[in-house]
Design an enzyme around this catalytic site. Structure first.
Site, PDB file in Angstrom:
ATOM      1  N   GLU A  26      33.370  17.174  50.312  1.00 26.86           N
ATOM      2  CA  GLU A  26      33.775  15.495  50.291  1.00 26.86           C
ATOM      3  C   GLU A  26      35.019  15.307  50.774  1.00 26.86           C
ATOM      4  OE1 GLU A  26      33.361  15.624  45.736  1.00 26.86           O
ATOM      5  OE2 GLU A  26      31.086  16.030  46.164  1.00 26.86           O
ATOM      6  N   GLU A  57      27.759  17.656  44.562  1.00 24.34           N
ATOM      7  CA  GLU A  57      28.082  19.189  44.612  1.00 24.34           C
ATOM      8  C   GLU A  57      26.955  20.003  44.856  1.00 24.34           C
ATOM      9  OE1 GLU A  57      29.500  16.763  42.573  1.00 24.34           O
ATOM     10  OE2 GLU A  57      31.374  16.491  43.358  1.00 24.34           O
ATOM     11  N   PHE A  80      37.667  19.298  43.443  1.00 24.85           N
ATOM     12  CA  PHE A  80      38.293  19.802  42.209  1.00 24.85           C
ATOM     13  C   PHE A  80      37.617  20.919  41.614  1.00 24.85           C
ATOM     14  CE2 PHE A  80      40.714  15.929  42.743  1.00 24.85           C
ATOM     15  CZ  PHE A  80      41.793  16.205  42.291  1.00 24.85           C
ATOM     16  N   ALA A  81      38.023  21.727  41.157  1.00 23.40           N
ATOM     17  CA  ALA A  81      36.865  22.821  40.070  1.00 23.40           C
ATOM     18  C   ALA A  81      36.317  22.065  39.113  1.00 23.40           C
ATOM     19  CB  ALA A  81      37.931  23.983  39.698  1.00 23.40           C
ATOM     20  N   ASP A  82      36.845  21.378  38.528  1.00 18.61           N
ATOM     21  CA  ASP A  82      36.240  20.500  37.519  1.00 18.61           C
ATOM     22  C   ASP A  82      34.830  19.855  37.903  1.00 18.61           C
ATOM     23  OD1 ASP A  82      38.996  19.937  35.744  1.00 18.61           O
ATOM     24  OD2 ASP A  82      39.019  20.369  37.724  1.00 18.61           O
ATOM     25  N   HIS A 126      40.723  17.022  35.612  1.00 16.68           N
ATOM     26  CA  HIS A 126      41.129  17.586  37.109  1.00 16.68           C
ATOM     27  C   HIS A 126      42.153  18.527  36.837  1.00 16.68           C
ATOM     28  CE1 HIS A 126      39.436  13.524  37.863  1.00 16.68           C
ATOM     29  NE2 HIS A 126      39.575  13.779  39.201  1.00 16.68           N
TER      30      HIS A 126
END
Lengths: 334, 329
Positions: A26, A57, A80-82, A126
């Site tokens: 993204e 994702e 973001f890993a989130d 985040h």
């Protein structure tokens, strides 16, 4: 250079060397990534090799797996890993397991990069550190660099690696180093010895930890941002801690850990992620299994709390030098 | 983009018809044998039979060329046989033996063949769909003129990642044929009970993807639609959706109480629209084959299937060490 520049350079080196390497996610192409880690790559390598995806994702990871199964080496960014949770099924059921269940007919050499951890007031969605969700999965490798030099070398090693790698980039370290205290000025990466990044394709091998501070009193196991907190806590308390930057969580460099704990007889484990079933639990178990008769005190974990990641109380939640320092003193009393 | 009706008078040679008959019969007899071995306890766990749906894969394999890829869900035995994988290796994977395609590490739902460009065999509903787009991306990136057949069912058609994939596939003009095998039941839930938008192929319109509904009980209709789909993809026009209306005669898996439909419904489909019977009829009435010719094919198929069952019984069980292989490179 900064960690962002180091990550960008690793992409550049890998893309120049191998046209099977494609980079997407993204805002990764035209915009160059929300943290700018892929800036300039589309202009240099074209839209077929560095491009934007829709915000999906699961689809990003799923298509990357298909590409990898047929000869490409995708390096993808989850913003973001989130945001990775919608893709978790693809990572666990497909990426991690394709090699095994196809009897190695098909493999999945992908790198999934994502900014991880807190320290930038990102709040619940985040700031999280989801590494334990991945270390729990056989078939994956999990890497967490703590400085620009390692970030570049480990990313190059991850891209070369024939298996899927989860590459967690501590976002607090991206632009400036973190000297352990959130409320004090920091040395910039430019003046930091680990901000010196070798040119070219110099890899840092996966599965090798690094001892960032030698000491004789206690072994501190840390990774990412926590390496600096551990070092700061050692300086502040005067406890002669040996700080090990794990760098790769899976595969884990148990030899380095064991040698250190056998020397010091004590162990403190530090991570930002929540406590229960965190990677610290695994580390504690492994040290117990391999070093029990060398331990002179119960091990201690210093971790994030078992709460959602806070907004207002970020620096209370965050295991800073004060909390780690207390653990160092306590483990020395035991 | 409208649904088309199949040609009434197909232009098809005796050889082609015979091949379809033979290929569909192989799947049916193989699956019947799988069911038997399951009943005997030689196959354990999950086993999803393809009986009734044979025309789908046989019709589409008829338009596939060397290097084209296929990827599907867990109801995968038919796809493997249709693309030329060895029945011995498939059956031995069902029995979890060393001679199986995945050496017993995959089982019924998880088999692969690099040689035949068969990318699995995936056990999570819908998860193979983005992979199919990724395979197509690779072909496009490499400048190959190849197409990926990405199969999924009516159940998977309600998975979000299917629509993520539609969007990307069309955005990037990927040469992928999305084949929705609509057998009308997602396990025990009929299409009517899972959506108010039952024309599944039409959902592609929202993304600008061309598609059509196909009579999946008629192998010639499937082939003809497959030709359109593949031509579209090879011309660089992006993905194409085929919603193939089919029907599975057996349960979803081996433990299916079948309370969600009537026996009469199944019986009617078998009697009136069976894909193998339709081709048999064409062969006989068209004067392309005699009863004796067909009997000879039946016999030949029976031998292949029996041999695969013997192989699957005799192949040794994998050593426990095998479990620790191929986790990492």
């Amino acid at each position: 250079m900064t960690m962002i520049e180091a990550i960008r350079e690793a992409h550049d080196v890998a893309m120049a060397a191998d046209d099977r390497v494609v980079v997407f996610g993204e805002d990764v192409g035209f915009f160059g990534g929300v943290f700018r880690c892929t800036a300039g790559l589309q202009a240099k390598y074209g839209k077929s090799r560095c491009f934007d995806t829709p915000i999906n994702e699961s689809g990003i990871v799923g298509t990357a797996i298909g590409m990898a199964a047929y000869g490409l080496k995708p390096v993808i960014e989850i913003q973001f890993a989130d945001y990775v949770y919608p893709a978790y099924d693809q990572i666990v059921s497909e990426a991690a397991r394709l090699r095994h269940r196809s009897n190695a007919d098909f493999t999945c050499p992908i790198v999934i990069r994502m900014p991880t951890g807190g320290g930038i007031f990102g709040g619940q969605t985040h700031s999280q550190s989801p590494e334990a969700l991945f270390t729990h999965v056989s078939g994956l490798k999990v890497v967490v660099p703590s400085n620009p030099r390692d970030a570049k070398g480990l990313l190059l090693a991850s891209i070369e690696d024939p298996d899927p790698v989860i590459f967690l980039e501590p976002k607090r370290l991206y632009n400036g180093p973190f000297d352990g205290y959130h409320d004090r000025p920091v040395t910039s990466w430019k003046k930091h010895p680990k901000g010196e990044v070798p040119e070219g394709n110099e890899i840092v091998p996966l599965g090798k930890a690094s001892i960032t501070r030698e000491g004789s009193d206690v072994t501190v196991l840390a990774y990412g941002t926590m390496v600096y907190v551990a070092e700061a806590a050692a300086e502040a308390t005067g406890v002669d801690a040996e700080v090990i930057d794990l760098r790769t969580l899976l595969p884990l460099d148990l030899d380095t850990i064991t040698a250190s704990v056998e020397k010091t007889g004590r162990c403190v484990i530090v991570h930002e992620a929540t406590r229960t079933s965190g990677f610290g639990a695994e580390l504690m178990c492994l040290v117990q299994e391999s070093c029990f008769y060398h331990l002179e005190a119960p091990m201690i974990r210093v971790t994030g709390w078992d709460t959602p990641y806070p907004h207002a109380q970020e620096w209370e939640y965050f295991p800073g030098p004060a909390r780690v320092g207390e653990a160092l003193k306590k483990v020395m009393e035991g | 983009m409208a649904a088309r009706k199949s040609a009434k008078k197909p232009n098809v040679s005796a050889e082609e018809l015979t091949k379809y008959y033979r290929d569909m019969l192989l799947i049916r007899r193989f699956e019947e044998k799988s069911g038997q071995l399951y009943g005997m306890g030689l196959i354990g766990g999950f086993c999803h039979l393809y009986i009734g749906q044979e025309a789908v894969v046989v019709g589409l394999e008829a338009v596939a060329e060397e290097g084209d890829k296929r990827i599907t869900s867990y109801r995968d035995h038919g796809h493997m046989l249709a693309c030329g994988m060895d029945p011995d290796g498939v059956m031995a994977e069902l029995t979890g033996r060393e001679g199986g395609y995945s050496k017993g590490k995959g089982g019924s739902m998880h088999m692969f063949s690099k040689e035949k460009h068969f990318y699995g065999g995936h056990g999570i509903v819908g998860a193979q769909v983005p992979l199919g787009a990724g395979l197509a991306f690779s072909d496009k990136y490499k400048g190959n003129d190849r197409v990926t057949f990405t199969y999924f069912g009516d159940g998977a058609a309600n998975q979000g990642q299917v629509y993520e994939t539609y969007n990307m596939a069309q955005l990037w003009d990927l040469p992928v044929v999305f084949v929705i095998e609509n057998n009308q039941y997602a396990m025990g839930t009929s299409v009517q009970r899972s959506t108010k938008s039952p024309a599944l192929w039409k959902r592609g319109e929202a993304y600008g993807i061309a598609g059509e509904e196909v009579d999946g009980m008629n192998v010639l209709s499937v082939k003809e639609a497959g030709e359109r789909a593949v031509a579209h993809c090879r011309a660089g026009k992006g993905p194409y959706i085929l919603e193939v209306k089919t029907y599975r005669y057996r349960g979803h898996s081996m433990s299916d109480p079948a309370k969600y439909r009537t026996r009469e419904e199944v019986q009617k489909m078998r009697e009136e629209r069976d894909p193998i019977e339709q081709v048999r009829e064409m062969l006989l009435t068209g004067g392309h084959a005699s009863e004796d010719d067909l009997k000879a094919i039946d016999k030949e198929i029976k031998e292949i299937v029996n041999k695969s069952a013997e192989f699957a019984k005799e192949s040794p069980e994998p050593a426990l060490d095998e479990l620790w292989t191929d986790i990492y490179a």
